[in-house]
Design a protein around this motif. Structure first.
Motif, PDB file in Angstrom:
ATOM      1  N   GLY A 223      19.268  64.353  41.965  1.00  0.00           N
ATOM      2  CA  GLY A 223      18.173  65.248  41.614  1.00  0.00           C
ATOM      3  C   GLY A 223      17.512  65.904  42.801  1.00  0.00           C
ATOM      4  N   GLY A 224      17.477  65.197  43.935  1.00  0.00           N
ATOM      5  CA  GLY A 224      16.819  65.717  45.137  1.00  0.00           C
ATOM      6  C   GLY A 224      15.729  64.778  45.609  1.00  0.00           C
ATOM      7  N   PRO A 225      15.877  64.191  46.795  1.00  0.00           N
ATOM      8  CA  PRO A 225      14.934  63.176  47.256  1.00  0.00           C
ATOM      9  C   PRO A 225      13.644  63.712  47.866  1.00  0.00           C
ATOM     10  CG  PRO A 225      16.696  63.443  48.851  1.00  0.00           C
ATOM     11  CD  PRO A 225      17.031  64.339  47.699  1.00  0.00           C
TER      12      PRO A 225
ATOM     13  N   LEU B 108      31.551  64.634  40.912  1.00  0.00           N
ATOM     14  CA  LEU B 108      30.312  65.397  40.726  1.00  0.00           C
ATOM     15  C   LEU B 108      29.306  65.082  41.826  1.00  0.00           C
ATOM     16  CD1 LEU B 108      29.853  65.075  36.855  1.00  0.00           C
ATOM     17  CD2 LEU B 108      30.365  67.167  38.124  1.00  0.00           C
ATOM     18  N   ILE B 109      29.170  63.797  42.147  1.00  0.00           N
ATOM     19  CA  ILE B 109      28.229  63.404  43.202  1.00  0.00           C
ATOM     20  C   ILE B 109      28.672  63.978  44.545  1.00  0.00           C
ATOM     21  CG2 ILE B 109      27.308  61.436  44.488  1.00  0.00           C
ATOM     22  CD1 ILE B 109      27.492  59.833  41.889  1.00  0.00           C
ATOM     23  N   LEU B 110      29.982  63.934  44.808  1.00  0.00           N
ATOM     24  CA  LEU B 110      30.510  64.502  46.048  1.00  0.00           C
ATOM     25  C   LEU B 110      30.203  65.992  46.134  1.00  0.00           C
ATOM     26  CD1 LEU B 110      32.197  64.100  48.620  1.00  0.00           C
ATOM     27  CD2 LEU B 110      34.239  64.587  47.254  1.00  0.00           C
ATOM     28  N   GLY B 111      30.345  66.693  45.004  1.00  0.00           N
ATOM     29  CA  GLY B 111      30.039  68.115  44.980  1.00  0.00           C
ATOM     30  C   GLY B 111      28.578  68.389  45.275  1.00  0.00           C
ATOM     31  N   ILE B 112      27.690  67.552  44.716  1.00  0.00           N
ATOM     32  CA  ILE B 112      26.256  67.708  44.977  1.00  0.00           C
ATOM     33  C   ILE B 112      25.967  67.503  46.453  1.00  0.00           C
ATOM     34  CG2 ILE B 112      24.006  66.623  44.616  1.00  0.00           C
ATOM     35  CD1 ILE B 112      24.698  68.386  42.338  1.00  0.00           C
ATOM     36  N   VAL B 113      26.526  66.433  47.023  1.00  0.00           N
ATOM     37  CA  VAL B 113      26.264  66.111  48.427  1.00  0.00           C
ATOM     38  C   VAL B 113      26.764  67.225  49.346  1.00  0.00           C
ATOM     39  CG1 VAL B 113      26.842  64.532  50.304  1.00  0.00           C
ATOM     40  CG2 VAL B 113      26.253  63.630  48.050  1.00  0.00           C
ATOM     41  N   LEU B 114      27.945  67.799  49.039  1.00  0.00           N
ATOM     42  CA  LEU B 114      28.538  68.809  49.907  1.00  0.00           C
ATOM     43  C   LEU B 114      27.913  70.183  49.735  1.00  0.00           C
ATOM     44  CD1 LEU B 114      32.343  67.888  49.692  1.00  0.00           C
ATOM     45  CD2 LEU B 114      30.763  67.460  51.585  1.00  0.00           C
TER      46      LEU B 114
ATOM     47  N   ALA C  14      25.109  71.004  47.508  1.00  0.00           N
ATOM     48  CA  ALA C  14      23.676  71.060  47.196  1.00  0.00           C
ATOM     49  C   ALA C  14      23.023  69.807  47.764  1.00  0.00           C
ATOM     50  CB  ALA C  14      23.460  71.151  45.685  1.00  0.00           C
ATOM     51  N   PRO C  15      22.957  69.704  49.110  1.00  0.00           N
ATOM     52  CA  PRO C  15      22.472  68.479  49.752  1.00  0.00           C
ATOM     53  C   PRO C  15      21.051  68.094  49.367  1.00  0.00           C
ATOM     54  CG  PRO C  15      22.634  70.283  51.335  1.00  0.00           C
ATOM     55  CD  PRO C  15      23.324  70.736  50.089  1.00  0.00           C
TER      56      PRO C  15
END
Length: 341
Positions: free
Chosen positions: A273-275, A312-318, A320-321
């Motif tokens: 979600g975004g920290p 999906l998590i990998l895509g977010i991290v890469l 949409a950090p």
């Protein structure tokens, strides 16, 4: 620092009001299982937001929050199993018993957090993460061993709320719609309180420590003491989430409530979600639950759900950090022709 657009970080009151109305109306129109799923989203949103007070705002990554989540849940289950039936409050016993058990569950979580936090905040970065993981797994082993016969070992036990009779009116606490509203009544003020905390001087000091602990300490702030306080407050709200989850799932077991993988859930949700925004963990909880549910609707995907979810998590991290909230912030910024705050 946070680069979240103001409209995302502090949405207009009209938007908040609409979301509030939707949450109130939702169980009246949703199927039973979707009501259950939304209840879990609320509890996980509180879990992740409480965790994010320590991670996103204070800069400490904990892999031990399962100990607070689980101890609170176990306190509720043990109290409802062994103590509540003997309260002698007639028809009100199920509701009053659960309220007492909930308060005790949060207090036990805080009682565990005080010494654990005192020792843990002496370390930083990966060492802090590892010591919290160690404490959590030690508690997991104790639950597996079933000391004093309280936890029933790896088999666990059921947590079923009964029907409370108040003024001649029967309130089935186990009913999904009833329990949804009970959860909403707890989560809404808890989230507001967390919002006030992160917007207070306490929250600002936490952010300063996250950005530069040495400089913040040079200004006269007791960095270690503040981290300890943030740890305990984070555990308190995690305990509230643990109290709510136990009756929702209807059972308790070390693997489902105290294992290290439970500590990983708020980490994944928050990163998703975004920290660095208050709303991020809530957005992450919504996507986390409904993506998992969506995957189960397709047998081919469900057979490889870890791969799908991991991708999906990998895509977010890469790409949409700053998580989904950061991506939404970018879209809003482009749409309004402005820049992120």
């Amino acid at each position: 620092m946070s680069d979240v657009h103001p409209l995302v970080e502090r949405p207009p009151r009209s938007v908040v009001a609409v979301v509030g109305v939707l949450l109130v109306v939702a169980p009246l129109v949703l199927p039973s299982f979707q009501t259950y799923l939304l209840t879990e989203v609320l509890a996980l949103a509180l879990f992740a937001t409480g965790f994010n007070l320590l991670y996103g705002y204070t800069g400490l990554l904990s892999f031990g929050h399962a100990m607070f989540f689980g101890t609170a849940g176990y306190t509720v289950g043990i109290f409802m199993r062994d103590v509540a039936p003997g309260l002698g409050l007639g028809g009100a016993t199920p509701l009053v018993g659960f309220l007492i058990a909930g308060v005790l569950g949060v207090l036990v979580a805080v009682a565990v957090a005080v010494p654990v936090g005192y020792l843990s905040v002496r370390l930083e970065e990966i060492y802090f993460a590892m010591i919290t993981l160690s404490f959590s797994m030690a508690l997991y082993v104790l639950a597996i061993q079933n000391y004093l016969g309280l936890t029933n070992g790896s088999d666990g036990f059921s947590v079923i709320l009964g029907t409370a009779t108040l003024g001649g009116f029967d309130l089935a606490l186990y009913d999904r719609v009833t329990y949804y509203y009970l959860t909403l009544l707890v989560v809404a003020p808890a989230m507001y309180l967390l919002w006030r905390i992160v917007r207070s001087p306490f929250g600002l000091v936490s952010e300063a420590i996250r950005e530069n602990a040495e400089r913040t300490g040079a200004l006269g702030v007791g960095v270690r003491t503040h981290r300890w306080a943030a740890f305990v407050v984070s555990a308190l709200f995690t305990g509230v989430a643990g109290v709510l989850i136990a009756p929702l799932h209807g059972s308790l077991s070390p693997g489902a409530n105290l294992h290290w993988s439970i500590s990983a859930e708020p980490v994944i949700i928050t990163v998703f979600g975004g920290p660095y925004t208050f709303i991020g963990p809530t957005i992450g909880a919504f996507f986390f639950e409904y993506i998992r549910w969506g995957i189960t609707q397709f047998p081919v995907l469900e057979a490889h759900w870890q791969l799908i979810f991991g991708t999906l998590i990998l895509g977010i991290v890469l790409f949409a950090p700053r998580g989904v909230s950061g991506f939404v912030s970018w879209v809003v910024s482009r749409a309004t022709g402005g820049e992120s705050a």
